[in-house]
Design a protein around this motif. Structure first.
Motif, short mmCIF file in Angstrom:
data_model
loop_
_atom_site.label_atom_id
_atom_site.label_comp_id
_atom_site.label_asym_id
_atom_site.label_seq_id
_atom_site.Cartn_x
_atom_site.Cartn_y
_atom_site.Cartn_z
N UNK A 180 6.38 -0.39 -11.28
CA UNK A 180 5.35 0.58 -11.66
C UNK A 180 5.54 1.93 -10.98
N UNK A 181 6.45 1.96 -10.01
CA UNK A 181 6.72 3.19 -9.25
C UNK A 181 8.24 3.37 -9.18
N UNK A 182 8.88 3.70 -10.29
CA UNK A 182 10.35 3.66 -10.38
C UNK A 182 11.07 4.64 -9.45
N UNK A 183 10.40 5.64 -8.94
CA UNK A 183 11.04 6.59 -8.03
C UNK A 183 11.01 6.12 -6.57
N UNK A 184 10.25 5.08 -6.29
CA UNK A 184 10.12 4.59 -4.92
C UNK A 184 11.29 3.68 -4.58
N UNK A 185 11.76 3.78 -3.33
CA UNK A 185 12.83 2.92 -2.84
C UNK A 185 12.34 2.10 -1.65
N UNK A 186 12.75 0.84 -1.61
CA UNK A 186 12.34 -0.11 -0.57
C UNK A 186 13.58 -0.62 0.16
N UNK A 187 13.55 -0.54 1.50
CA UNK A 187 14.67 -1.01 2.31
C UNK A 187 14.16 -1.94 3.42
N UNK A 188 14.87 -3.04 3.63
CA UNK A 188 14.62 -3.87 4.80
C UNK A 188 15.62 -3.46 5.88
N UNK A 189 15.12 -3.20 7.08
CA UNK A 189 15.96 -2.65 8.15
C UNK A 189 16.78 -3.75 8.84
N UNK A 190 17.68 -4.35 8.07
CA UNK A 190 18.62 -5.33 8.62
C UNK A 190 19.89 -4.57 8.98
N UNK A 191 19.90 -4.01 10.18
CA UNK A 191 20.92 -3.03 10.53
C UNK A 191 22.34 -3.59 10.53
N UNK A 192 22.48 -4.91 10.79
CA UNK A 192 23.82 -5.47 10.94
C UNK A 192 24.67 -5.33 9.68
N UNK B 211 0.83 -1.21 0.00
CA UNK B 211 0.00 0.00 0.00
C UNK B 211 0.87 1.26 0.00
N UNK B 212 1.97 1.23 0.72
CA UNK B 212 2.87 2.38 0.75
C UNK B 212 3.44 2.67 -0.63
N UNK B 213 3.90 1.63 -1.30
CA UNK B 213 4.45 1.80 -2.65
C UNK B 213 3.39 2.34 -3.60
N UNK B 214 2.18 1.82 -3.49
CA UNK B 214 1.08 2.27 -4.35
C UNK B 214 0.73 3.73 -4.13
N UNK B 215 1.10 4.27 -2.97
CA UNK B 215 0.92 5.70 -2.69
C UNK B 215 2.19 6.50 -3.01
N UNK B 216 3.12 5.87 -3.73
CA UNK B 216 4.35 6.53 -4.19
C UNK B 216 5.20 7.07 -3.04
N UNK B 217 5.26 6.29 -1.96
CA UNK B 217 6.11 6.65 -0.83
C UNK B 217 7.21 5.59 -0.68
N UNK B 218 8.38 6.03 -0.26
CA UNK B 218 9.47 5.10 0.03
C UNK B 218 9.13 4.29 1.28
N UNK B 219 9.77 3.12 1.41
CA UNK B 219 9.47 2.23 2.52
C UNK B 219 10.76 1.76 3.21
N UNK B 220 10.78 1.88 4.52
CA UNK B 220 11.76 1.20 5.37
C UNK B 220 10.96 0.25 6.24
N UNK B 221 11.15 -1.05 6.08
CA UNK B 221 10.34 -2.03 6.81
C UNK B 221 11.24 -2.88 7.68
N UNK B 222 10.79 -3.07 8.92
CA UNK B 222 11.55 -3.94 9.82
C UNK B 222 11.56 -5.36 9.28
N UNK B 223 12.61 -6.07 9.62
CA UNK B 223 12.73 -7.44 9.17
C UNK B 223 11.82 -8.35 10.02
N UNK B 224 11.32 -9.46 9.46
CA UNK B 224 11.42 -9.81 8.05
C UNK B 224 10.41 -9.00 7.24
N UNK B 225 10.84 -8.46 6.11
CA UNK B 225 9.93 -7.67 5.29
C UNK B 225 8.76 -8.52 4.82
N UNK B 226 9.05 -9.74 4.34
CA UNK B 226 8.02 -10.61 3.77
C UNK B 226 8.26 -12.04 4.20
N UNK B 227 7.22 -12.86 4.13
CA UNK B 227 7.30 -14.20 4.69
C UNK B 227 7.52 -15.28 3.64
#
Length: 333
Positions: free
Chosen positions: A112-124, A82-98
């Motif tokens: 479909x949203x080439x300006x959006x960036x997605x990050x998984x917060x794997x800080x290590x 939903x965040x990507x579909x609203x053209x917002x960048x995402x930082x998601x805590x791990x695990x991002x997906x199951x």
């Protein structure tokens, strides 16, 4: 300045806000919480004026451009999409997906949203020590495997012993040791050595049906890597990478705050202990990507993180399947 909105008001969100503020690159612009009182308390503590109790209103807001998601694991997929579909960048805590289906659906949406960036917060993997180990490994021969350890007793296990079922130990919310602490040593292994040829997980199940701890073995062509992680016990064992007579020693596979090269003749510190907020390096790296869309080298690094995220997701799924663990899936065609 990157304007950020948060989903989740727990301790990890507070730590993220403090790290983001410390970088000087972010401003907390909005807070979402299902409970108004909780949202207001978190917002006031962090000098934020805008609180949402409607996720739709939150996503539709133009007050921020990046969303940090720290909700229970089972909700990550839908909220990221939903965040990507609203053209917002995402930082998601791990695990991002199951599972890989969720991962691929999100990757398809990103196209479909080439300006959006997605990050998984794997800080290590963003810590200075991790990067120092990467450089050291590039000069190493005779690799003979590694052991990565990350075991921290969870206070929520006390609730389990008292007869309750907290989310972090509940498969309905995609809880358990593998989906929580196990992600960190997975990132260590795959980030440093690539995808394994095969993998297997040996969980220790607790009374309410989740894995409280476990051992995963990743098999490579010339060596194995062992991952040990637990939420029902603690360990002070260091993580180690073996290379002939030499050892690369790391404080542990989750924090990755310091690293040493131990040879028969000396012990050399290759990265001194990091004592600041451990989320500062990742938030700095993410800001670098968000602020430099036109820099090819920085964007190549972003694509490498995205590929690593996909590889970790694939291996996490394979480990869970090998142990007969099945997480809830909110994927809908």
């Amino acid at each position: 300045m990157i304007k950020i909105g948060t989903i989740g008001t727990n301790w990890i969100t507070q730590r993220m806000v403090e790290a983001a503020t410390a970088t000087g690159e972010y401003e907390l612009a909005a807070v979402y919480s299902r409970h108004e009182d909780t949202g207001k308390a978190f917002a006031e503590k962090n000098h934020c004026q805008q609180v949402y109790c409607s996720l739709n209103d939150f996503m539709s807001s133009d007050q921020f451009d990046t969303v940090y998601i720290a909700s229970p694991n089972v909700f990550h997929f839908v909220q990221v999409l939903e965040t990507i579909q609203h053209d917002k960048n995402v930082i998601v805590e791990k695990p991002a997906f199951m599972n890989p289906r969720q991962m691929q659906r999100v990757l398809d949406e990103l196209t479909l949203h080439p300006q959006v960036r997605l990050f998984e917060a794997a800080r290590n993997v963003h810590m200075p020590a991790f990067k120092a180990v990467q450089k050291t490994l590039a000069k190493v021969h005779q690799l003979a495997g590694a052991d990565f350890v990350f075991s921290q007793y969870s206070s929520r296990y006390d609730l389990v012993l008292a007869g309750e079922t907290p989310n972090v130990f509940n498969f309905k919310f995609a809880g358990g040791a593998l989906a929580d602490l196990g992600i960190y040593p997975l990132y260590d292994a795959i980030g440093l050595f690539g995808l394994p040829i095969k993998q297997i997980y040996y969980p220790t199940m607790i009374a309410i049906g989740a894995d409280g701890k476990g051992t995963a073995i990743l098999h490579y062509a010339d060596y194995d890597i062992t991952l040990n992680f637990s939420k029902i016990s603690s360990s002070k064992h260091k993580s180690e990478i073996y290379a002939g007579r030499d050892i690369i020693a790391i404080d542990n596979g989750g924090e990755f705050t310091e690293a040493k090269l131990i040879t028969p003749d000396e012990t050399k510190v290759i990265s001194p202990k990091y004592v600041k907020n451990p989320m500062i390096p990742e938030m700095t790296d993410f800001a670098n990507v968000l602020n430099h869309h036109d820099n090819p080298e920085i964007q190549r690094q972003y694509q490498a993180w995205l590929q690593l995220m996909q590889q970790v997701n694939e291996t996490l799924n394979n480990l869970a399947v090998s142990a007969g663990i099945h997480y809830p899936d909110q994927f809908k065609e």
